[in-house]
Design a protein around this motif. Structure first.
Motif, PDB file in Angstrom:
ATOM      1  N   TYR A   8       0.826  -1.193   0.000  1.00 58.78           N
ATOM      2  CA  TYR A   8       0.000   0.000   0.000  1.00 58.78           C
ATOM      3  C   TYR A   8       0.866   1.252   0.000  1.00 58.78           C
ATOM      4  N   ARG A   9       0.217   2.374  -0.338  1.00 59.24           N
ATOM      5  CA  ARG A   9       0.890   3.674  -0.354  1.00 59.24           C
ATOM      6  C   ARG A   9       0.253   4.576   0.687  1.00 59.24           C
ATOM      7  N   VAL A  11       0.331   8.616   2.830  1.00 61.04           N
ATOM      8  CA  VAL A  11       0.700  10.029   2.903  1.00 61.04           C
ATOM      9  C   VAL A  11       0.493  10.488   4.339  1.00 61.04           C
ATOM     10  N   GLU A  28       7.470   3.625   7.405  1.00 63.66           N
ATOM     11  CA  GLU A  28       8.724   3.312   6.708  1.00 63.66           C
ATOM     12  C   GLU A  28       9.247   1.930   7.088  1.00 63.66           C
ATOM     13  N   CYS A  33       4.163  -1.566   3.369  1.00 64.07           N
ATOM     14  CA  CYS A  33       4.033  -0.206   2.843  1.00 64.07           C
ATOM     15  C   CYS A  33       5.078   0.002   1.748  1.00 64.07           C
ATOM     16  N   GLU A  34       4.616   0.146   0.524  1.00 59.53           N
ATOM     17  CA  GLU A  34       5.521   0.311  -0.618  1.00 59.53           C
ATOM     18  C   GLU A  34       6.117   1.713  -0.678  1.00 59.53           C
ATOM     19  N   GLN A  35       5.334   2.715  -0.270  1.00 59.46           N
ATOM     20  CA  GLN A  35       5.772   4.106  -0.380  1.00 59.46           C
ATOM     21  C   GLN A  35       5.043   4.944   0.646  1.00 59.46           C
ATOM     22  N   VAL A  36       5.776   5.806   1.341  1.00 60.94           N
ATOM     23  CA  VAL A  36       5.163   6.765   2.249  1.00 60.94           C
ATOM     24  C   VAL A  36       5.761   8.130   1.958  1.00 60.94           C
ATOM     25  N   ILE A  37       4.882   9.104   1.804  1.00 62.45           N
ATOM     26  CA  ILE A  37       5.277  10.477   1.511  1.00 62.45           C
ATOM     27  C   ILE A  37       4.928  11.345   2.711  1.00 62.45           C
ATOM     28  N   GLN A  65       2.400  10.888  -8.872  1.00 66.51           N
ATOM     29  CA  GLN A  65       3.215   9.785  -8.344  1.00 66.51           C
ATOM     30  C   GLN A  65       2.453   8.462  -8.400  1.00 66.51           C
ATOM     31  N   ALA A  66       1.171   8.508  -8.101  1.00 64.59           N
ATOM     32  CA  ALA A  66       0.333   7.304  -8.118  1.00 64.59           C
ATOM     33  C   ALA A  66      -1.126   7.732  -8.225  1.00 64.59           C
ATOM     34  N   TRP A  69      -3.992   6.448  -3.362  1.00 66.93           N
ATOM     35  CA  TRP A  69      -3.233   6.361  -2.112  1.00 66.93           C
ATOM     36  C   TRP A  69      -4.136   5.717  -1.064  1.00 66.93           C
TER      37      TRP A  69
END
Length: 234
Positions: A8-9, A11, A28, A33-37, A65-66, A69
């Motif tokens: 999942y992504r 924010v 992180e 979690c694939e990506q966290v902004i 970016q995607a 989210w």
């Protein structure tokens, strides 16, 4: 988290604050979690709750970016304003201070919801959560005082409920909730911790809140929960 699409992504808005940074750390370290902004006033792009255009630009950047989210966390908020803490009595009210409390604790998150909620997935579970406060509960108010903070968080709770009701038509599996993290060892609470029955570490509180979010589904959307998972009255 196990209930979101894996991977999942995520924010986190307010990512440099005490609780926002702790959320970032957990996400992180989560292998799911694939990506966290992390977004905030000094991120790239920056997000300023008092400037809607900055929120709109950040939302457009995130979409680049995607397309979707899965987890959007609002970890913003203010308690002490220009050196002035919460009012003890009505006669202490300062309209400028009260307006700023509403701007940051209610209007800002509402604008985040306006621009970020469309980024939630439409056909699977997505979570939009914001940090509220137990003192924002009208039913639970037995002491009075703290008018600006209480009222701004009560307004935030209403925004959460209204957003949840709207999203149930376009994002049927969305979970939109207000969260009560407890009294945590952060800069926001530092002047007021001495009276708290318990002070939590940001890492502990945010870990528990992520566990709570993992257990919620669309039937609980529009509700208010503490870090122990207890549903709180609005």
């Amino acid at each position: 988290m196990e209930s979101l699409q894996i991977p999942y992504r995520a924010v986190v808005v307010g990512a440099t604050g005490g609780l926002g940074a702790a959320f970032m750390q957990h996400l992180e370290q989560d292998p799911n979690c694939e990506q966290v902004i992390g977004l905030g006033r000094h991120s790239d792009p920056p997000v300023d709750l008092l400037d809607e255009s900055s929120i709109e630009r950040a939302a457009a950047w995130l979409r680049e970016q995607a397309a979707e989210w899965d987890l959007i966390l609002d970890a913003t908020g203010i308690l002490t304003i220009d050196g002035q803490g919460p009012e003890k009595r009505l006669r202490d009210l300062d309209p400028a201070v009260m307006a700023r409390a509403f701007a940051i604790n209610a209007i800002g998150p509402a604008l985040l919801f306006k621009h970020l909620a469309p980024l939630l997935p439409r056909n699977r579970k997505g979570v939009l959560a914001t940090l509220s406060a137990r003192v924002g509960s009208i039913e639970d108010n037995h002491l009075g005082g703290w008018v600006s903070y209480r009222a701004s968080k009560a307004a935030l709770n209403q925004i959460v409920r209204t957003t949840a009701l709207e999203l149930r038509f376009s994002h049927r599996q969305a979970v939109v909730v207000a969260l009560q993290p407890g009294t945590c060892a952060t800069r926001l609470s530092e002047p007021y911790r001495s009276r708290a029955p318990e002070v939590l570490s940001p890492e502990y509180a945010t870990g528990r809140l992520l566990d709570v979010l993992d257990r919620l589904d669309a039937e609980q959307s529009g509700s208010f929960h503490d870090f122990e998972g207890q549903r709180l009255p609005f």
